[in-house]
Write an enzyme that holds these catalytic residues in place. Structure first.
Site, PDB file in Angstrom:
ATOM      1  N   CYS A  43       8.746  10.336  -5.742  1.00  0.00           N
ATOM      2  CA  CYS A  43       7.415  10.154  -6.320  1.00  0.00           C
ATOM      3  C   CYS A  43       7.429  10.357  -7.832  1.00  0.00           C
ATOM      4  CB  CYS A  43       6.437  11.120  -5.647  1.00  0.00           C
ATOM      5  SG  CYS A  43       4.815  11.131  -6.421  1.00  0.00           S
ATOM      6  N   CYS A  48       5.896   6.778  -7.295  1.00  0.00           N
ATOM      7  CA  CYS A  48       4.461   6.755  -7.610  1.00  0.00           C
ATOM      8  C   CYS A  48       4.145   6.920  -9.105  1.00  0.00           C
ATOM      9  CB  CYS A  48       3.733   7.882  -6.885  1.00  0.00           C
ATOM     10  SG  CYS A  48       4.332   8.243  -5.240  1.00  0.00           S
ATOM     11  N   LYS A  51       5.780   4.297 -11.574  1.00  0.00           N
ATOM     12  CA  LYS A  51       5.192   3.004 -11.153  1.00  0.00           C
ATOM     13  C   LYS A  51       3.750   2.876 -11.666  1.00  0.00           C
ATOM     14  CE  LYS A  51       2.695   2.979  -7.930  1.00  0.00           C
ATOM     15  NZ  LYS A  51       3.047   3.017  -6.536  1.00  0.00           N
ATOM     16  N   TYR A 177       4.671  -2.927   0.047  1.00  0.00           N
ATOM     17  CA  TYR A 177       4.080  -2.184  -1.075  1.00  0.00           C
ATOM     18  C   TYR A 177       4.880  -2.384  -2.375  1.00  0.00           C
ATOM     19  CZ  TYR A 177       1.177   1.270   1.590  1.00  0.00           C
ATOM     20  OH  TYR A 177       0.248   1.917   2.335  1.00  0.00           O
ATOM     21  N   ILE A 178       6.185  -2.068  -2.276  1.00  0.00           N
ATOM     22  CA  ILE A 178       6.985  -2.008  -3.506  1.00  0.00           C
ATOM     23  C   ILE A 178       7.160  -3.397  -4.105  1.00  0.00           C
ATOM     24  CG2 ILE A 178       9.261  -1.397  -4.434  1.00  0.00           C
ATOM     25  CD1 ILE A 178       9.354   0.923  -2.465  1.00  0.00           C
ATOM     26  N   GLU A 181       3.840  -4.460  -5.703  1.00  0.00           N
ATOM     27  CA  GLU A 181       3.518  -3.692  -6.914  1.00  0.00           C
ATOM     28  C   GLU A 181       4.411  -4.120  -8.082  1.00  0.00           C
ATOM     29  OE1 GLU A 181       3.664   0.445  -5.739  1.00  0.00           O
ATOM     30  OE2 GLU A 181       1.581   0.386  -5.049  1.00  0.00           O
ATOM     31  N   ASP A 302       9.252  11.592   4.076  1.00  0.00           N
ATOM     32  CA  ASP A 302       9.900  10.313   4.395  1.00  0.00           C
ATOM     33  C   ASP A 302      11.142  10.447   5.262  1.00  0.00           C
ATOM     34  OD1 ASP A 302       7.957   9.363   2.740  1.00  0.00           O
ATOM     35  OD2 ASP A 302       9.306   8.445   1.270  1.00  0.00           O
ATOM     36  N   HIS A 435     -25.657   1.641  -9.607  1.00  0.00           N
ATOM     37  CA  HIS A 435     -25.772   0.297 -10.141  1.00  0.00           C
ATOM     38  C   HIS A 435     -25.574   0.286 -11.653  1.00  0.00           C
ATOM     39  CE1 HIS A 435     -26.984  -3.858  -9.976  1.00  0.00           C
ATOM     40  NE2 HIS A 435     -27.846  -3.652 -10.966  1.00  0.00           N
ATOM     41  N   GLU A 440     -20.763  -0.189  -5.202  1.00  0.00           N
ATOM     42  CA  GLU A 440     -22.068  -0.166  -4.520  1.00  0.00           C
ATOM     43  C   GLU A 440     -22.143  -1.210  -3.405  1.00  0.00           C
ATOM     44  OE1 GLU A 440     -25.610  -1.458  -6.726  1.00  0.00           O
ATOM     45  OE2 GLU A 440     -24.311  -2.517  -8.135  1.00  0.00           O
TER      46      GLU A 440
HETATM   47  P1  NDP Z   1       7.577  -1.908   3.264  1.00  0.00           P
HETATM   48  O1  NDP Z   1       7.979  -1.526   4.629  1.00  0.00           O
HETATM   49  O2  NDP Z   1       6.186  -1.711   2.822  1.00  0.00           O
HETATM   50  O3  NDP Z   1       7.948  -3.422   3.018  1.00  0.00           O
HETATM   51  C1  NDP Z   1       9.238  -3.915   3.245  1.00  0.00           C
HETATM   52  C2  NDP Z   1       9.209  -5.407   3.058  1.00  0.00           C
HETATM   53  O4  NDP Z   1      10.529  -5.920   3.133  1.00  0.00           O
HETATM   54  C3  NDP Z   1       8.392  -6.123   4.132  1.00  0.00           C
HETATM   55  O5  NDP Z   1       7.722  -7.199   3.550  1.00  0.00           O
HETATM   56  C4  NDP Z   1       9.461  -6.586   5.098  1.00  0.00           C
HETATM   57  O6  NDP Z   1       9.110  -7.736   5.807  1.00  0.00           O
HETATM   58  C5  NDP Z   1      10.582  -6.923   4.137  1.00  0.00           C
HETATM   59  N1  NDP Z   1      11.889  -6.866   4.788  1.00  0.00           N
HETATM   60  C6  NDP Z   1      12.374  -5.880   5.582  1.00  0.00           C
HETATM   61  N2  NDP Z   1      13.619  -6.182   5.983  1.00  0.00           N
HETATM   62  C7  NDP Z   1      13.921  -7.384   5.446  1.00  0.00           C
HETATM   63  C8  NDP Z   1      15.049  -8.230   5.504  1.00  0.00           C
HETATM   64  N3  NDP Z   1      16.124  -7.896   6.234  1.00  0.00           N
HETATM   65  N4  NDP Z   1      15.014  -9.392   4.827  1.00  0.00           N
HETATM   66  C9  NDP Z   1      13.928  -9.751   4.108  1.00  0.00           C
HETATM   67  N5  NDP Z   1      12.825  -8.984   4.012  1.00  0.00           N
HETATM   68  C10 NDP Z   1      12.823  -7.812   4.671  1.00  0.00           C
HETATM   69  O7  NDP Z   1       8.609  -1.143   2.339  1.00  0.00           O
HETATM   70  P2  NDP Z   1       8.650  -0.907   0.777  1.00  0.00           P
HETATM   71  O8  NDP Z   1      10.098  -0.851   0.471  1.00  0.00           O
HETATM   72  O9  NDP Z   1       7.793  -1.870   0.050  1.00  0.00           O
HETATM   73  O10 NDP Z   1       8.007   0.531   0.653  1.00  0.00           O
HETATM   74  C11 NDP Z   1       8.420   1.595   1.501  1.00  0.00           C
HETATM   75  C12 NDP Z   1       7.273   2.500   1.774  1.00  0.00           C
HETATM   76  O11 NDP Z   1       7.013   3.302   0.641  1.00  0.00           O
HETATM   77  C13 NDP Z   1       5.954   1.810   2.076  1.00  0.00           C
HETATM   78  O12 NDP Z   1       5.847   1.417   3.405  1.00  0.00           O
HETATM   79  C14 NDP Z   1       4.956   2.858   1.705  1.00  0.00           C
HETATM   80  O13 NDP Z   1       4.741   3.699   2.805  1.00  0.00           O
HETATM   81  C15 NDP Z   1       5.641   3.605   0.581  1.00  0.00           C
HETATM   82  N6  NDP Z   1       5.089   3.200  -0.719  1.00  0.00           N
HETATM   83  C16 NDP Z   1       3.787   3.511  -0.999  1.00  0.00           C
HETATM   84  C17 NDP Z   1       3.221   3.122  -2.183  1.00  0.00           C
HETATM   85  C18 NDP Z   1       1.792   3.453  -2.459  1.00  0.00           C
HETATM   86  O14 NDP Z   1       1.260   4.349  -1.823  1.00  0.00           O
HETATM   87  N7  NDP Z   1       1.142   2.756  -3.367  1.00  0.00           N
HETATM   88  C19 NDP Z   1       3.981   2.401  -3.189  1.00  0.00           C
HETATM   89  C20 NDP Z   1       5.318   2.112  -2.796  1.00  0.00           C
HETATM   90  C21 NDP Z   1       5.838   2.506  -1.607  1.00  0.00           C
HETATM   91  P3  NDP Z   1       8.260  -7.668   7.165  1.00  0.00           P
HETATM   92  O15 NDP Z   1       6.885  -7.298   6.758  1.00  0.00           O
HETATM   93  O16 NDP Z   1       8.356  -9.055   7.683  1.00  0.00           O
HETATM   94  O17 NDP Z   1       8.927  -6.650   8.017  1.00  0.00           O
END
Ligand code: NDP
Length: 451
Positions: A43, A48, A51, A177-178, A181, A302, A435, A440
């Site tokens: 984080c 976080c 980012k 998410y990542i 973002e 995690d 407002h 709102e």
């Molecule tokens: P996510 O699980 O959110 O997303 C992973 C992405 O990678 C999905 O779109 C997934 O596709 C894709 N993917 C997975 N495996 C493959 C593959 N073999 N080939 C191609 N694409 C693939 O993980 P992130 O890494 O984005 O983030 C991890 C976690 O960290 C999040 O789930 C969240 O909990 C946390 N986080 C929170 C944030 C916040 O609060 N703002 C910011 C950043 C991270 P598919 O959907 O089809 O499985």
């Protein structure tokens, strides 16, 4: 009775570990914490905090453009990537120090180094062994990258904060998410961004309407999003990197980011030898009180199998502290955990998606609204805002609240309190709006969607 060097030994100095160590020590426990890198974990160091700082930086690009409609005349803005990196690094170093100060102030023994379990109540760092009544594993997660030819050319999110030079062309792989973002951030900072996702809509698990709306907005800001795309091979060329897609297309880029999920950090910790059960993702399997299959070993954040969010790790850590050194066992309720995705515009969400609400509650009413915020009547921006409420028909309770729009995270945090308190749609309706705000709209939606 057996005596121990410590009441609690925490492995990992990220959000969950630091919170558990500090609060346990404040309650009189003898606590040690081992960390092999900087304090603060993902984080603070590569997640976080940096980012969000970069997301603020990216937001200025829109603000400069929009200012003209409000009468401002600005010179040509110039972005200094090196200055942003240096300022971020300085702030993160400050935060590392704050964490150290908090732990030392609470009387936690800090140990630098790689810790592993020698047995169920012994932690080893180098040659030195420390016994502890309880061991808390809070080692977080790390980026997962699937097998792909040319893997040595890609980077993961940890590297994005210090890229050198700034990537003029960025290819982002993933739709979570990542990926979303960083696509938004680097697009705002001036890179030409292409985002490849293997599925048909971004952000699996989020409300369908919100997923579609976000993709439209991200595309409007200039990101080239390509769905149903996978990379076969990455090669280095004279002009940078080239991704060969399975459909035969090529995408050229200076940097290729794989944001394809994160996996728990459990390798090399001696967990399995000590009898700690891991799940198929390598995460520590825990019960409702965060105890692993070995009663003296607990895990939060995690590294276990729940939601990968800093506030969730903090909340889990507090349950452990209360259970071990406080009033006794209690359980965390994960329902209505709010979350935000810091895309441009932001997503804020709390509770159930429409599909999940229908599956759980049966009949639901859905209210939604899409509009241009007041600010954009003069800004010249085409940005639109989307809001959606899902109400359980039988109880009138608001069980889902979703938003894509400016400061959605800030807006949804307050509504999350109301939702946890069981607020009904009638209560939303009887709440006076502020407002003129975007928020709102959540208390003025009156007509449910047909069906
Ligand atoms: P996510 O699980 O959110 O997303 C992973 C992405 O990678 C999905 O779109 C997934 O596709 C894709 N993917 C997975 N495996 C493959 C593959 N073999 N080939 C191609 N694409 C693939 O993980 P992130 O890494 O984005 O983030 C991890 C976690 O960290 C999040 O789930 C969240 O909990 C946390 N986080 C929170 C944030 C916040 O609060 N703002 C910011 C950043 C991270 P598919 O959907 O089809 O499985």
């Amino acid at each position: 009775m057996r005596t121990f060097d410590f009441d609690l030994f925490v492995i990992g100095g990220g959000s969950g570990g630091v919170r558990a160590a500090r609060m346990s020590a404040q309650r009189g426990a003898r606590v040690a914490l081992a960390e092999c890198a900087e304090l603060g974990g993902t984080c603070v160091n590569v997640g976080c905090i940096p980012k969000k700082l970069y997301s603020y930086a990216a937001g200025y690009a829109e603000s400069f453009e929009e200012a003209a409609g409000f009468g401002w005349r600005l010179g040509e803005p110039r972005f200094d990537w090196n200055r942003l990196k240096a300022n971020r690094a300085r702030e993160i170093t400050r935060l590392n120090g704050v964490y150290r100060g908090l732990l030392e102030g609470a009387g936690v023994t800090l140990i630098q180094g790689w810790a592993q379990l020698a047995d169920a109540q012994t932690v080893q760092i180098g040659e030195k062994k420390h016994t502890a009544r309880h061991v808390l594993v809070a080692t977080g997660g790390m980026p997962f990258v699937p097998e792909v030819a040319g893997r040595e050319h890609l980077v993961v999110s940890d590297a994005m904060f210090d890229l050198d030079p700034f990537p003029k062309r960025l290819l982002v792989v993933g739709g979570g998410y990542i990926a979303c973002e960083f696509a938004s951030i680097f697009n705002g900072l001036g890179a030409q961004v292409t985002q490849l996702y293997r599925g048909a809509h971004l952000l699996n698990g989020f409300d369908e309407d919100l997923r579609q709306f976000l993709a439209k907005e991200m595309t409007r800001t200039g990101i080239d999003i390509r769905f149903n795309c996978e990379i076969d091979m990455i090669t280095r060329t004279d002009s940078g990197l080239c991704a060969l897609l399975s459909r035969g297309q090529r995408v050229e880029a200076d940097t290729i980011l794989y944001a394809t999920g994160r996996v728990p950090n459990t390798q090399g910790l001696g967990l399995e030898a000590a009898g700690v059960a891991l799940d198929e993702r390598g995460g520590v399997v825990v019960d409702a009180h965060y105890r692993s299959s070995v009663p003296s070993v607990l895990a939060v954040g995690d590294v276990s199998t729940r939601q990968q969010l800093t506030p969730v790790a903090l909340a889990e850590a507090m349950v452990v502290v209360d259970t071990l050194f406080g009033k006794g066992p209690r359980q965390l309720d994960y329902e209505f955990t709010p979350t935000a995705v810091f895309t441009h515009p932001n997503i804020g969400t709390c509770g159930y998606t429409e599909a999940a609400a229908r599956a759980k509650f049966g009949k639901v009413s859905v209210f939604s609204s899409e509009f241009k915020a007041l600010r954009h009547t003069l800004s010249g921006s085409g940005e639109r805002t989307f809001m959606k409420l899902i109400v359980e028909h039988a109880s009138d309770r608001v069980v889902g609240l979703h938003m894509v729009g400016p400061d959605a995270g800030e807006v949804v945090q307050g509504f999350a309190v109301a939702m946890r308190a069981g607020a009904t749609k009638a209560m939303f309706d009887s709440t006076i709006g502020i407002h003129p705000t975007v928020a709102e709209e959540f208390v003025t939606m009156r007509e449910p969607m047909p069906g």
